[in-house]
Motif scaffolding. Structure first.
Motif, short mmCIF file in Angstrom:
data_model
loop_
_atom_site.label_atom_id
_atom_site.label_comp_id
_atom_site.label_asym_id
_atom_site.label_seq_id
_atom_site.Cartn_x
_atom_site.Cartn_y
_atom_site.Cartn_z
N LEU A 1 52.73 -3.85 -18.77
CA LEU A 1 53.96 -4.65 -18.79
C LEU A 1 55.18 -3.78 -18.50
O LEU A 1 56.08 -4.20 -17.77
CB LEU A 1 54.13 -5.38 -20.13
N LEU B 1 47.83 -3.11 -22.24
CA LEU B 1 48.76 -4.18 -21.87
C LEU B 1 50.21 -3.70 -21.95
O LEU B 1 51.01 -3.97 -21.06
CB LEU B 1 48.54 -5.42 -22.74
N LYS B 2 50.55 -2.97 -23.01
CA LYS B 2 51.92 -2.45 -23.16
C LYS B 2 52.33 -1.62 -21.95
O LYS B 2 53.42 -1.78 -21.41
CB LYS B 2 52.02 -1.57 -24.42
N ASP C 1 45.09 -4.42 -25.83
CA ASP C 1 46.53 -4.46 -26.15
C ASP C 1 47.24 -3.15 -25.84
O ASP C 1 48.40 -3.15 -25.44
CB ASP C 1 46.74 -4.83 -27.62
N GLN D 1 46.66 -8.90 -14.96
CA GLN D 1 45.36 -9.47 -15.33
C GLN D 1 44.22 -8.66 -14.73
O GLN D 1 43.23 -8.37 -15.39
CB GLN D 1 45.25 -10.93 -14.84
N GLN E 1 55.04 -11.94 -20.72
CA GLN E 1 54.90 -11.71 -22.16
C GLN E 1 53.41 -11.65 -22.48
O GLN E 1 52.59 -12.13 -21.71
CB GLN E 1 55.52 -12.88 -22.94
N LYS E 2 53.11 -11.12 -23.64
CA LYS E 2 51.71 -11.03 -24.07
C LYS E 2 51.02 -12.39 -24.03
O LYS E 2 49.87 -12.51 -23.60
CB LYS E 2 51.65 -10.43 -25.48
N GLU E 3 51.75 -13.44 -24.43
CA GLU E 3 51.12 -14.78 -24.47
C GLU E 3 50.85 -15.37 -23.09
O GLU E 3 50.14 -16.37 -22.96
CB GLU E 3 51.93 -15.75 -25.34
N ASP E 4 51.38 -14.76 -22.05
CA ASP E 4 51.10 -15.23 -20.68
C ASP E 4 49.74 -14.74 -20.18
O ASP E 4 49.23 -15.22 -19.17
CB ASP E 4 52.17 -14.71 -19.70
N ILE E 5 49.18 -13.75 -20.86
CA ILE E 5 47.94 -13.12 -20.41
C ILE E 5 46.74 -13.94 -20.87
O ILE E 5 46.60 -14.28 -22.04
CB ILE E 5 47.84 -11.67 -20.97
N ASN F 1 56.74 -5.33 -15.17
CA ASN F 1 57.86 -6.25 -15.40
C ASN F 1 59.12 -5.91 -14.61
O ASN F 1 59.80 -6.82 -14.12
CB ASN F 1 58.16 -6.38 -16.90
#
Length: 197
Positions: free
Chosen positions: A77, A73-74, A70, A60, A9-13, A81
């Motif tokens: 992922l 990032l999309k 961002d 990362q 998830q975004k918050e894991d980065i 994922n």
């Protein structure tokens, strides 16, 4: 890192500045972690078994190199994922590594469809690999890609056997131009067993 994680998830980065500061140590840790998840097969093929940890490290690193924020990032992922095992499977990046470009082209030109011939054997029972669906890995001319993404789906019974120390697990490719099998070491099995929920 949380083993039960199946999706980044975004918050894991980590923020870029934090990653940059800790990058050397983080990369050393992931190299150590990956050691027992790498399995060579024959002269050219290597399986790199993926996990939440390996994919998070990859995302990362891509963000560090390309600094796309961002928006990038999309894309990362959605690319990485699907390679995180879902708890009932193992996923691997299969690479054909041949340094000489002429030899590499000749080899890849002969092994079209090789991604359809990958398997694991647990106590003699064959589990056929399923290539990642996102991309066609063999061209219309029959040339294989040097990088393949594959999934091995397991039943509960097969997972229990895989985790058992007494039971032998093999990985192989059964292509007319490239046919090899090898046994997984107990270190391989132990590391990969953690991918099952």
């Amino acid at each position: 890192m949380p083993r039960e994680k199946r999706e980044i998830q975004k918050e894991d980065i980590m923020p870029l500045d934090v990653y940059t500061k800790n990058r050397r140590e983080l990369r050393k840790n992931i190299v150590d972690f990956k050691k027992n998840r790498r399995i060579a097969l024959g002269p050219y093929a290597t399986f790199y078994f993926e996990s939440y940890e390996t994919m998070l490290a990859q995302v990362q690193e891509m963000l560090y190199i390309e600094k796309g924020g961002d928006e990038q990032l999309k894309d990362e992922l959605s690319a990485y994922n699907p390679l995180i095992p879902n708890g009932k499977e193992l996923t691997a990046t299969l690479m054909f590594e041949i340094d000489n470009p002429i030899s590499r082209a000749a080899f890849l030109g002969k092994v079209g469809g090789i991604e359809e011939t990958v398997f694991m054997k647990i106590n003699g029972e064959k589990i056929k690999a399923i290539p990642e669906e996102d991309v066609d890995r063999t061209s219309a001319e029959g040339k294989a890609s040097s990088v393949q993404f594959i999934h091995f789906n397991f039943s509960d019974d097969q997972i229990a056997k895989f985790k058992s120390e007494e039971i032998e697990v093999e990985i192989g490719i059964d292509h007319k131009e490239y046919s090899h099998t090898t046994k997984l070491s107990s270190e391989n099995k132990k590391s990969l067993s953690a991918d099952f929920s």
